[in-house]
Design a protein around this motif. Structure first.
Motif, PDB file in Angstrom:
ATOM      1  N   LEU A 115      -5.965  -2.415  -5.905  1.00 28.38           N
ATOM      2  CA  LEU A 115      -5.203  -3.522  -5.311  1.00 28.38           C
ATOM      3  C   LEU A 115      -5.166  -4.711  -6.259  1.00 28.38           C
ATOM      4  CD1 LEU A 115      -6.468  -3.383  -1.604  1.00 28.38           C
ATOM      5  CD2 LEU A 115      -4.582  -2.144  -2.683  1.00 28.38           C
ATOM      6  N   GLU A 116      -6.228  -4.878  -7.025  1.00 26.65           N
ATOM      7  CA  GLU A 116      -6.292  -5.991  -7.983  1.00 26.65           C
ATOM      8  C   GLU A 116      -5.287  -5.834  -9.121  1.00 26.65           C
ATOM      9  OE1 GLU A 116     -10.307  -6.218  -9.295  1.00 26.65           O
ATOM     10  OE2 GLU A 116     -11.100  -6.892  -7.351  1.00 26.65           O
ATOM     11  N   ILE A 117      -4.869  -4.605  -9.392  1.00 30.31           N
ATOM     12  CA  ILE A 117      -3.911  -4.400 -10.491  1.00 30.31           C
ATOM     13  C   ILE A 117      -2.503  -4.095  -9.969  1.00 30.31           C
ATOM     14  CG2 ILE A 117      -5.675  -3.683 -12.134  1.00 30.31           C
ATOM     15  CD1 ILE A 117      -4.825  -0.786 -11.683  1.00 30.31           C
ATOM     16  N   GLY A 118      -2.270  -4.375  -8.677  1.00 36.16           N
ATOM     17  CA  GLY A 118      -0.900  -4.329  -8.176  1.00 36.16           C
ATOM     18  C   GLY A 118      -0.563  -3.272  -7.147  1.00 36.16           C
ATOM     19  N   ALA A 119      -1.485  -2.385  -6.838  1.00 34.34           N
ATOM     20  CA  ALA A 119      -1.205  -1.386  -5.811  1.00 34.34           C
ATOM     21  C   ALA A 119      -1.102  -2.054  -4.441  1.00 34.34           C
ATOM     22  CB  ALA A 119      -2.292  -0.313  -5.799  1.00 34.34           C
ATOM     23  N   VAL A 120      -0.306  -1.461  -3.568  1.00 32.95           N
ATOM     24  CA  VAL A 120      -0.069  -2.001  -2.226  1.00 32.95           C
ATOM     25  C   VAL A 120      -0.837  -1.153  -1.214  1.00 32.95           C
ATOM     26  CG1 VAL A 120       1.660  -2.517  -0.465  1.00 32.95           C
ATOM     27  CG2 VAL A 120       2.214  -2.821  -2.904  1.00 32.95           C
ATOM     28  N   TRP A 121      -1.629  -1.794  -0.369  1.00 34.31           N
ATOM     29  CA  TRP A 121      -2.441  -1.070   0.609  1.00 34.31           C
ATOM     30  C   TRP A 121      -1.666  -0.804   1.892  1.00 34.31           C
ATOM     31  CZ3 TRP A 121      -6.664   1.692   1.243  1.00 34.31           C
ATOM     32  CH2 TRP A 121      -7.153   1.894   2.544  1.00 34.31           C
ATOM     33  N   HIS A 122      -1.933   0.377   2.503  1.00 35.72           N
ATOM     34  CA  HIS A 122      -1.409   0.695   3.827  1.00 35.72           C
ATOM     35  C   HIS A 122      -2.551   1.180   4.701  1.00 35.72           C
ATOM     36  CE1 HIS A 122       2.876   0.301   2.853  1.00 35.72           C
ATOM     37  NE2 HIS A 122       2.518   0.735   1.642  1.00 35.72           N
ATOM     38  N   ASP A 123      -2.478   0.871   5.968  1.00 32.71           N
ATOM     39  CA  ASP A 123      -3.574   1.185   6.889  1.00 32.71           C
ATOM     40  C   ASP A 123      -3.583   2.630   7.373  1.00 32.71           C
ATOM     41  OD1 ASP A 123      -4.793  -1.359   6.882  1.00 32.71           O
ATOM     42  OD2 ASP A 123      -3.292  -2.112   8.296  1.00 32.71           O
ATOM     43  N   THR A 124      -2.451   3.313   7.265  1.00 33.88           N
ATOM     44  CA  THR A 124      -2.379   4.710   7.688  1.00 33.88           C
ATOM     45  C   THR A 124      -1.487   5.501   6.725  1.00 33.88           C
ATOM     46  OG1 THR A 124      -0.404   4.437   9.069  1.00 33.88           O
ATOM     47  CG2 THR A 124      -2.564   4.004  10.108  1.00 33.88           C
ATOM     48  N   PRO A 125      -1.685   6.817   6.643  1.00 34.53           N
ATOM     49  CA  PRO A 125      -0.789   7.647   5.826  1.00 34.53           C
ATOM     50  C   PRO A 125       0.654   7.573   6.311  1.00 34.53           C
ATOM     51  CG  PRO A 125      -2.813   8.844   6.290  1.00 34.53           C
ATOM     52  CD  PRO A 125      -2.839   7.592   7.133  1.00 34.53           C
ATOM     53  N   ALA A 126       0.857   7.498   7.639  1.00 35.17           N
ATOM     54  CA  ALA A 126       2.210   7.438   8.183  1.00 35.17           C
ATOM     55  C   ALA A 126       2.932   6.181   7.720  1.00 35.17           C
ATOM     56  CB  ALA A 126       2.160   7.490   9.709  1.00 35.17           C
ATOM     57  N   GLU A 127       2.229   5.055   7.769  1.00 35.82           N
ATOM     58  CA  GLU A 127       2.814   3.784   7.325  1.00 35.82           C
ATOM     59  C   GLU A 127       3.189   3.862   5.859  1.00 35.82           C
ATOM     60  OE1 GLU A 127       0.892  -0.468   6.265  1.00 35.82           O
ATOM     61  OE2 GLU A 127       0.593   0.148   8.359  1.00 35.82           O
ATOM     62  N   LEU A 128       2.311   4.423   5.061  1.00 39.04           N
ATOM     63  CA  LEU A 128       2.578   4.583   3.624  1.00 39.04           C
ATOM     64  C   LEU A 128       3.805   5.463   3.405  1.00 39.04           C
ATOM     65  CD1 LEU A 128       0.062   5.329   0.793  1.00 39.04           C
ATOM     66  CD2 LEU A 128       1.896   6.957   1.232  1.00 39.04           C
ATOM     67  N   ALA A 129       3.874   6.585   4.113  1.00 39.74           N
ATOM     68  CA  ALA A 129       4.952   7.557   3.904  1.00 39.74           C
ATOM     69  C   ALA A 129       6.327   6.966   4.157  1.00 39.74           C
ATOM     70  CB  ALA A 129       4.732   8.778   4.795  1.00 39.74           C
ATOM     71  N   ARG A 130       6.417   6.024   5.071  1.00 39.65           N
ATOM     72  CA  ARG A 130       7.715   5.443   5.419  1.00 39.65           C
ATOM     73  C   ARG A 130       8.246   4.504   4.334  1.00 39.65           C
ATOM     74  NH1 ARG A 130       5.484   5.669  10.886  1.00 39.65           N
ATOM     75  NH2 ARG A 130       4.420   3.669  10.600  1.00 39.65           N
ATOM     76  N   GLU A 131       7.402   4.127   3.372  1.00 41.25           N
ATOM     77  CA  GLU A 131       7.773   3.097   2.405  1.00 41.25           C
ATOM     78  C   GLU A 131       8.013   3.609   0.985  1.00 41.25           C
ATOM     79  OE1 GLU A 131       8.335  -0.025   3.247  1.00 41.25           O
ATOM     80  OE2 GLU A 131       7.820   0.409   5.342  1.00 41.25           O
ATOM     81  N   VAL A 132       7.842   4.921   0.754  1.00 39.35           N
ATOM     82  CA  VAL A 132       7.840   5.401  -0.631  1.00 39.35           C
ATOM     83  C   VAL A 132       8.841   6.533  -0.860  1.00 39.35           C
ATOM     84  CG1 VAL A 132       5.434   4.722  -0.961  1.00 39.35           C
ATOM     85  CG2 VAL A 132       5.950   7.034  -0.134  1.00 39.35           C
ATOM     86  N   ASP A 133       9.053   6.838  -2.142  1.00 39.38           N
ATOM     87  CA  ASP A 133       9.948   7.925  -2.542  1.00 39.38           C
ATOM     88  C   ASP A 133       9.199   9.230  -2.764  1.00 39.38           C
ATOM     89  OD1 ASP A 133      12.336   6.150  -2.851  1.00 39.38           O
ATOM     90  OD2 ASP A 133      11.088   5.255  -4.421  1.00 39.38           O
ATOM     91  N   ALA A 134       7.889   9.116  -2.930  1.00 45.45           N
ATOM     92  CA  ALA A 134       7.052  10.297  -3.135  1.00 45.45           C
ATOM     93  C   ALA A 134       5.654   9.993  -2.642  1.00 45.45           C
ATOM     94  CB  ALA A 134       7.010  10.672  -4.618  1.00 45.45           C
ATOM     95  N   VAL A 135       4.968  11.014  -2.156  1.00 43.67           N
ATOM     96  CA  VAL A 135       3.577  10.880  -1.745  1.00 43.67           C
ATOM     97  C   VAL A 135       2.754  11.915  -2.497  1.00 43.67           C
ATOM     98  CG1 VAL A 135       1.909  10.947   0.138  1.00 43.67           C
ATOM     99  CG2 VAL A 135       4.245  10.133   0.575  1.00 43.67           C
ATOM    100  N   ILE A 136       1.687  11.452  -3.134  1.00 40.66           N
ATOM    101  CA  ILE A 136       0.730  12.345  -3.795  1.00 40.66           C
ATOM    102  C   ILE A 136      -0.579  12.273  -3.018  1.00 40.66           C
ATOM    103  CG2 ILE A 136      -0.618  12.785  -5.890  1.00 40.66           C
ATOM    104  CD1 ILE A 136       1.663  11.508  -7.498  1.00 40.66           C
ATOM    105  N   THR A 137      -1.160  13.429  -2.733  1.00 43.35           N
ATOM    106  CA  THR A 137      -2.456  13.449  -2.054  1.00 43.35           C
ATOM    107  C   THR A 137      -3.509  14.076  -2.957  1.00 43.35           C
ATOM    108  OG1 THR A 137      -1.759  15.511  -0.971  1.00 43.35           O
ATOM    109  CG2 THR A 137      -1.563  13.475   0.291  1.00 43.35           C
ATOM    110  N   MET A 138      -4.700  13.490  -2.922  1.00 46.98           N
ATOM    111  CA  MET A 138      -5.842  13.989  -3.687  1.00 46.98           C
ATOM    112  C   MET A 138      -7.073  13.747  -2.821  1.00 46.98           C
ATOM    113  SD  MET A 138      -6.440  15.451  -6.519  1.00 46.98           S
ATOM    114  CE  MET A 138      -7.431  15.628  -7.995  1.00 46.98           C
ATOM    115  N   VAL A 139      -7.277  14.651  -1.860  1.00 52.78           N
ATOM    116  CA  VAL A 139      -8.336  14.450  -0.867  1.00 52.78           C
ATOM    117  C   VAL A 139      -9.390  15.558  -0.995  1.00 52.78           C
ATOM    118  CG1 VAL A 139      -6.892  13.085   0.655  1.00 52.78           C
ATOM    119  CG2 VAL A 139      -6.908  15.562   0.906  1.00 52.78           C
ATOM    120  N   GLY A 140     -10.248  15.691   0.019  1.00 48.05           N
ATOM    121  CA  GLY A 140     -11.399  16.545  -0.161  1.00 48.05           C
ATOM    122  C   GLY A 140     -11.241  18.004   0.220  1.00 48.05           C
TER     123      GLY A 140
END
Length: 292
Positions: A47-72
């Motif tokens: 966030l300090e270098i410019g990334a934008v935070w979202h509180d949920t994956p759904a909220e994030l998905a509505r705002e972008v052209d692509a979603v990358i996941t790297m989870v467990g």
């Protein structure tokens, strides 16, 4: 299919050991990053270098052209993509959905089928190279999905890795990663056994490494993880708990194909012992403790 533009907005879910470095490299490449992680503090540096935070994956998905996941785990992947509040149901049509988690080949196919109903396109694109490869943008990326989707998204992969190979239809990337993990499993046993042998023989492990790493015994694990073992560094470039998950997926897939994987099953049994002893959050090189 139009290629994704350099200034596009990309959502990234999962900002752990690997994900954090990958986000940094995408920002350096000129993309606008939106991020989500279960633990927000893991994203503070981004966030300090410019990334934008979202509180949920759904909220994030509505705002972008692509979603990358790297989870467990595959269960995390399934929830994030296919849950009622998942990204498939909330992404805009034509959004690229790219899972770079090491997960199940069958789940990759399931996600692709569901995403098509919402006019989204998917790729399964697990990686190899550990924390160093993520940090230095030289990951190996193994990709499954439609060829035209791969071609359209390849420029984004080029910001993250150097060895980017299209493997085939959905699930092919995950199957390729299983091949990678099967090879690593037995190799890590060999690396640890060689180092403990050198020590018991009264040799300097670092000097032995100079002789063997460039010969027939050479491997990524020998060159990159053996020095960490020698220096007593067992912190994770890749967590033991996640490697155990990967080996479990590989064993199940191999069993379904009628393949016997002796080395893989032995390696998993040793790593299971380590996890039971409390080493699950250490790096895979901590296998050395079994021999030590």
């Amino acid at each position: 299919m139009n290629s994704i533009k350099q200034a596009a907005a990309i959502g990234f879910i999962g900002t752990g050991v690997m994900g954090k470095s990958m986000v940094k490299n995408l920002i350096k490449a000129g993309y606008k990053l939106h991020v989500y992680s279960r633990t927000k503090s893991k994203a503070d540096e981004l966030l300090e270098i410019g990334a934008v935070w979202h509180d949920t994956p759904a909220e994030l998905a509505r705002e972008v052209d692509a979603v990358i996941t790297m989870v467990g785990y595959p269960s995390d992947v399934e929830e994030i993509y296919l849950g009622e509040k998942g990204i498939v149901r909330n992404a805009k049509p034509q959004t690229f959905l790219i899972d770079m988690t090491t997960s199940s080949p069958s789940l990759a196919k399931k996600i692709e089928q569901k995403a098509k109903l919402y006019q989204c396109c998917t790729l399964d694109a697990p990686v190899s190279g550990g924390d160093v490869g993520a940090r230095e943008a030289r990951l190996s990326i193994m990709v499954g999905g439609e060829q035209d989707v791969f071609d359209a998204f390849k420029s984004v992969f080029e910001a993250l890795g150097r060895n980017i190979v299209y493997q085939g239809q959905a699930g092919a990337g995950q199957h390729t990663k299983m091949c990678n993990q099967i090879a690593i499993a037995s190799n890590m046993m060999g690396v640890c056994e060689a180092l403990i042998y050198a020590k018991k023989a009264g040799l300097d492990q670092s000097v032995v490494l100079k002789s063997i790493e460039s010969g027939a015994a050479g491997s990524w694990s020998l060159s990159n993880l053996a020095p960490r073992i020698i220096n007593g560094d067992f912190e994770p470039g890749f967590f033991i708990k996640h490697f155990i998950k990967d080996m479990g997926i590989a064993i199940q897939a191999a069993d379904e194909m009628g393949i016997e994987t002796h080395g893989l099953k032995l390696a998993k049994s040793l790593y299971d012992q380590l996890q039971e002893a409390g080493y699950g959050n250490k790096g895979t090189q901590a296998l050395y403790h079994i021999y030590k």
